[in-house]
Design a protein around this motif. Structure first.
Motif, short mmCIF file in Angstrom:
data_model
loop_
_atom_site.label_atom_id
_atom_site.label_comp_id
_atom_site.label_asym_id
_atom_site.label_seq_id
_atom_site.Cartn_x
_atom_site.Cartn_y
_atom_site.Cartn_z
N LEU A 24 0.96 -1.19 -0.08
CA LEU A 24 0.18 -0.05 0.03
C LEU A 24 1.00 1.41 0.01
CD1 LEU A 24 -2.94 -1.18 2.44
CD2 LEU A 24 -2.82 -1.22 -0.01
N ASN A 25 2.08 1.16 0.47
CA ASN A 25 2.94 2.55 0.40
C ASN A 25 4.05 2.54 -0.62
OD1 ASN A 25 2.09 3.93 2.85
ND2 ASN A 25 2.68 2.07 4.09
N ASP A 26 4.05 1.36 -1.41
CA ASP A 26 5.09 1.36 -2.48
C ASP A 26 4.48 2.07 -3.73
OD1 ASP A 26 6.33 0.59 -4.80
OD2 ASP A 26 6.56 -1.32 -4.07
N PRO A 27 5.28 3.22 -4.14
CA PRO A 27 4.68 3.72 -5.40
C PRO A 27 4.29 3.12 -6.40
CG PRO A 27 6.39 5.05 -4.18
CD PRO A 27 6.38 3.78 -3.80
N GLU A 34 -6.02 4.58 -4.81
CA GLU A 34 -6.60 5.84 -4.03
C GLU A 34 -5.97 6.06 -2.97
OE1 GLU A 34 -8.48 8.55 -5.29
OE2 GLU A 34 -8.10 7.10 -7.25
N THR A 35 -5.36 5.01 -2.25
CA THR A 35 -4.51 4.74 -1.12
C THR A 35 -3.36 5.63 -1.02
OG1 THR A 35 -3.51 2.77 -1.68
CG2 THR A 35 -5.43 2.52 -0.55
N ARG A 36 -2.84 6.00 -2.28
CA ARG A 36 -1.55 6.43 -2.60
C ARG A 36 -1.59 7.87 -1.95
NH1 ARG A 36 -4.28 7.28 -7.04
NH2 ARG A 36 -4.29 9.45 -7.99
N PHE A 37 -2.78 8.46 -1.81
CA PHE A 37 -2.90 9.85 -1.05
C PHE A 37 -2.56 10.08 0.44
CE2 PHE A 37 -5.72 10.13 -5.12
CZ PHE A 37 -4.93 11.04 -5.58
N PHE A 38 -2.59 9.14 0.92
CA PHE A 38 -2.28 8.88 2.57
C PHE A 38 -1.55 7.84 2.96
CE2 PHE A 38 -6.73 10.35 1.42
CZ PHE A 38 -6.60 11.40 2.04
N ASP A 88 -19.03 -2.93 -9.59
CA ASP A 88 -17.65 -2.54 -9.89
C ASP A 88 -16.77 -3.81 -9.62
OD1 ASP A 88 -18.56 -0.30 -11.05
OD2 ASP A 88 -17.88 0.87 -9.08
N ILE A 89 -15.41 -3.77 -10.05
CA ILE A 89 -14.57 -4.74 -9.99
C ILE A 89 -13.24 -3.99 -10.09
CG2 ILE A 89 -12.94 -6.78 -10.69
CD1 ILE A 89 -15.14 -8.06 -12.05
N SER A 90 -12.43 -4.05 -8.87
CA SER A 90 -11.06 -3.31 -8.62
C SER A 90 -10.10 -4.59 -8.11
CB SER A 90 -11.37 -2.21 -8.10
OG SER A 90 -11.53 -2.52 -6.55
N LEU A 91 -8.92 -4.16 -8.26
CA LEU A 91 -7.72 -5.04 -7.92
C LEU A 91 -6.47 -4.55 -7.96
CD1 LEU A 91 -6.69 -7.93 -10.37
CD2 LEU A 91 -8.01 -6.04 -11.24
N PHE A 92 -5.62 -5.21 -7.34
CA PHE A 92 -4.23 -4.77 -7.34
C PHE A 92 -3.37 -6.13 -7.05
CE2 PHE A 92 -4.60 -4.14 -2.82
CZ PHE A 92 -3.33 -4.81 -2.43
N ILE A 93 -2.35 -6.20 -7.61
CA ILE A 93 -1.34 -7.20 -7.66
C ILE A 93 0.17 -6.52 -6.84
CG2 ILE A 93 0.24 -9.08 -8.53
CD1 ILE A 93 -2.89 -9.75 -8.92
N GLY A 94 0.09 -6.84 -5.73
CA GLY A 94 0.80 -6.31 -4.87
C GLY A 94 2.60 -6.69 -4.83
N ASP A 95 2.52 -8.26 -5.26
CA ASP A 95 3.83 -8.84 -5.22
C ASP A 95 4.50 -8.39 -6.31
OD1 ASP A 95 5.76 -10.96 -5.77
OD2 ASP A 95 4.88 -12.22 -4.01
N HIS A 96 5.45 -7.92 -6.49
CA HIS A 96 6.14 -7.40 -7.99
C HIS A 96 6.56 -8.76 -8.63
CE1 HIS A 96 7.78 -3.43 -6.26
NE2 HIS A 96 6.40 -3.51 -5.93
#
Length: 177
Positions: A24-27, A34-38, A88-96
Motif C-alpha cells: 500500500l505504501n509502494d509507489p 486511491e490509497t496513495r494519497f495518505f 464494479d471490480i477493482s484489484l491490485f497485484i502487490g507482489d512485484h
C-alpha cells in the motif's frame, strides 16, 4: 473461488501484515490506487479491514497462489447495486514478482464468473486510470470493453488523467474467456 493457479478467499486478519502494508505504501503498486494519497499504517489497514471485511455489498478477496497459499494481492466486487444488478471490480497485484504473469486477468475471470453465476449480476464495470495499460489489458482479456472515457477525472502526480470506463454485460459474457 479457485483456478489451477489462484485461490480467491476472504481477506483475513492474518493478512494484515508488513508485506501487505508495504504494498500500500509502494509507489509502484499504489500509483493507480486511491490509497496513495495518505500514508498507510498498520492502524489504518486494520481499521479498513474492521469496517469492510463483513460487508456483503462489497465482497473483498485476497488473491493467493494455489500452490503455496501466498497472498499476492486483492480483488473487490462492489459496491453491488442490487436494484440494477451491477457492480464494479477493482484489484491490485502487490507482489512485484507476480506482475506480468496473467494473475490479474485470472483473478478477474474468477470473480466475473462468480458474480454472473452465483450472484446473478447483469453488468460488471471497471474504471482504469489512463496509462494503466496492464490493468486495461487484463480486463479486456476477460471480455470487458471500453465504454467511455471520463476526461481529466483524477489527479496523479500533479497531472489530470482520464479514467477509462470498461464494462461487461452478462449478455456478452463467455465463461471460457
Amino acid at each position: 473461488m479457485q483456478s489451477s493457479r489462484l485461490l480467491l478467499r476472504a481477506v483475513e486478519s492474518s493478512d494484515l501484515n508488513s508485506t501487505y502494508l508495504s504494498w500500500l505504501n509502494d509507489p509502484r503498486v499504489n500509483q493507480f490506487l486511491e490509497t496513495r494519497f495518505f500514508p498507510q499504517s498498520m492502524g489504518t489497514l486494520q481499521s479498513y479491514w474492521q469496517a469492510h471485511h463483513d460487508n456483503s455489498e462489497v465482497p473483498w478477496f485476497a488473491i493467493c497462489l494455489s500452490a503455496d497459499g501466498r497472498h499476492i494481492g486483492n480483488i473487490k466486487l462492489g459496491p453491488i447495486h442490487w436494484l440494477h444488478r451491477r457492480a464494479d471490480i477493482s484489484l491490485f497485484i502487490g507482489d512485484h514478482g507476480c506482475w506480468g504473469n496473467g494473475f490479474a486477468s485470472e483473478a478477474i475471470a474468477l470473480l466475473r464468473d462468480w458474480a454472473f453465476q452465483e450472484l446473478d449480476l447483469q453488468k460488471l464495470n471497471a474504471g482504469v486510470y489512463e496509462g494503466n495499460i496492464g490493468s486495461r489489458r487484463a480486463f479486456e482479456k476477460c471480455g470487458f470493453e471500453l465504454e467511455g472515457t471520463l476526461r481529466e477525472e483524477v489527479v496523479n502526480h500533479g497531472n489530470r488523467l482520464d479514467i477509462w470506463c470498461l464494462g461487461l454485460p452478462r449478455s456478452r459474457w463467455s465463461p471460457s474467456r
